[in-house]
Design an enzyme around this catalytic site. Sequence first.
Site, PDB file in Angstrom:
ATOM      1  N   GLY A   7     -43.920  24.143  -7.801  1.00  0.00           N
ATOM      2  CA  GLY A   7     -45.013  24.389  -9.006  1.00  0.00           C
ATOM      3  C   GLY A   7     -45.101  23.120  -9.715  1.00  0.00           C
ATOM      4  O   GLY A   7     -44.342  22.568 -10.205  1.00  0.00           O
ATOM      5  N   CYS A   8     -46.115  22.340  -9.584  1.00  0.00           N
ATOM      6  CA  CYS A   8     -46.453  20.847 -10.173  1.00  0.00           C
ATOM      7  C   CYS A   8     -47.557  20.774 -11.031  1.00  0.00           C
ATOM      8  O   CYS A   8     -48.286  19.933 -11.357  1.00  0.00           O
ATOM      9  CB  CYS A   8     -46.615  19.881  -8.960  1.00  0.00           C
ATOM     10  SG  CYS A   8     -45.339  19.956  -7.863  1.00  0.00           S
ATOM     11  N   ALA A  10     -48.050  21.646 -15.664  1.00  0.00           N
ATOM     12  CA  ALA A  10     -47.562  20.889 -16.844  1.00  0.00           C
ATOM     13  C   ALA A  10     -45.945  20.798 -16.787  1.00  0.00           C
ATOM     14  O   ALA A  10     -45.406  19.811 -16.998  1.00  0.00           O
ATOM     15  CB  ALA A  10     -48.072  21.501 -17.998  1.00  0.00           C
ATOM     16  N   LYS A 176     -37.636  35.804 -26.587  1.00  0.00           N
ATOM     17  CA  LYS A 176     -38.686  34.857 -26.431  1.00  0.00           C
ATOM     18  C   LYS A 176     -39.919  35.882 -25.920  1.00  0.00           C
ATOM     19  O   LYS A 176     -41.338  35.247 -26.305  1.00  0.00           O
ATOM     20  CB  LYS A 176     -38.565  33.849 -25.002  1.00  0.00           C
ATOM     21  CG  LYS A 176     -39.629  33.019 -24.454  1.00  0.00           C
ATOM     22  CD  LYS A 176     -39.954  32.038 -25.411  1.00  0.00           C
ATOM     23  CE  LYS A 176     -41.072  30.947 -24.866  1.00  0.00           C
ATOM     24  NZ  LYS A 176     -40.877  30.101 -23.850  1.00  0.00           N
ATOM     25  N   ASN A 184     -49.308  34.789 -27.690  1.00  0.00           N
ATOM     26  CA  ASN A 184     -50.198  34.464 -26.641  1.00  0.00           C
ATOM     27  C   ASN A 184     -51.424  35.524 -26.625  1.00  0.00           C
ATOM     28  O   ASN A 184     -52.614  34.960 -26.399  1.00  0.00           O
ATOM     29  CB  ASN A 184     -49.435  34.865 -25.171  1.00  0.00           C
ATOM     30  CG  ASN A 184     -48.721  33.563 -24.775  1.00  0.00           C
ATOM     31  OD1 ASN A 184     -49.420  32.639 -24.338  1.00  0.00           O
ATOM     32  ND2 ASN A 184     -47.457  33.689 -24.917  1.00  0.00           N
TER      33      ASN A 184
END
EC number: 1.1.1.169
Length: 303
Positions: A7-8, A10, A176, A184
């Site tokens: 996963g590339c 942010a 979290k 969110n």
Amino acid sequence: MKITVLGCGALGQLWLTALCKQGHEVQGWLRVPQPYCSVNLVETDGSIFNESLTANDPDFLATSDLLLVTLKAWQVSDAVKSLASTLPVTTPILLIHNGMGTIEELQNIQQPLLMGTTTHAACRDGNVIIHVANGITHIGPARQQDGDYSYLADILQTVLPDVAWHNNIRAELWRKLAVNCVINPLTAIWNCPNGELRHHPQEIMQICEEVAAVIEREGHHTSAEDLRDYVMQVIDATAENISSMLQDIRTLRHTEIDYINGFLLRRARAHGIAVPENTRLFEMVKRKESEYERIGTGLPRPW
């Protein structure tokens, strides 16, 4: 160490940059196979990292010491399962994403599974990733059989501080999740930066009361007031930030709602607890998603 980052986006580019700078051997792994991935990151101090790194090399994967997964929660399960047979059975897999529920989908993975949660903030601005704020990353074993990999926390601490090891990461993940259950969906529904939520203390308290009731039944001691105080702290610290869910909604992408309020709903149901406010928020975000997914633009692709 030899590390594959799956996963590339942010967060993935943030870790690739930090690992590269510390001299680790790294590669990215992309959904659409290509031999390289572009990493273009602006650090918190304004310095720029712009490199083309190796990507999708199965030989590199087969000799990796760590698989670091920085995908969206809904992409994790399929992607990890597709790589598990190539990855050495002793190589730990570290998942860092919003929400909970992926471990349940990966119960049969043979490799050691670790879970992480981070307060580092990064966002995309065109083709550039901006490292908005430094933070802390908490990691620990996902399942009872996953053992002590605290040495990884020591290594990653030198890469992108701070990193803390927890033998019981679950309590940290729930904290979290409480933050995510508030920030969110509310920012996604009201289309506002995090700081605007300060003006809605009653709404926040209502959500925290429901989350606290579920957390207690899950075996972790907390109170609605403690959760509310922590949520308000995060809202103040990230007042200017645009939440990841609002970013997804604005760019017509699939959100992580199923792994945030959706996960809470599933656990609440298992314990026979009513969570009407979280249910309402979940349904409102799903409705927003369906408005654009119906016309096909944001359909959840396989990771």
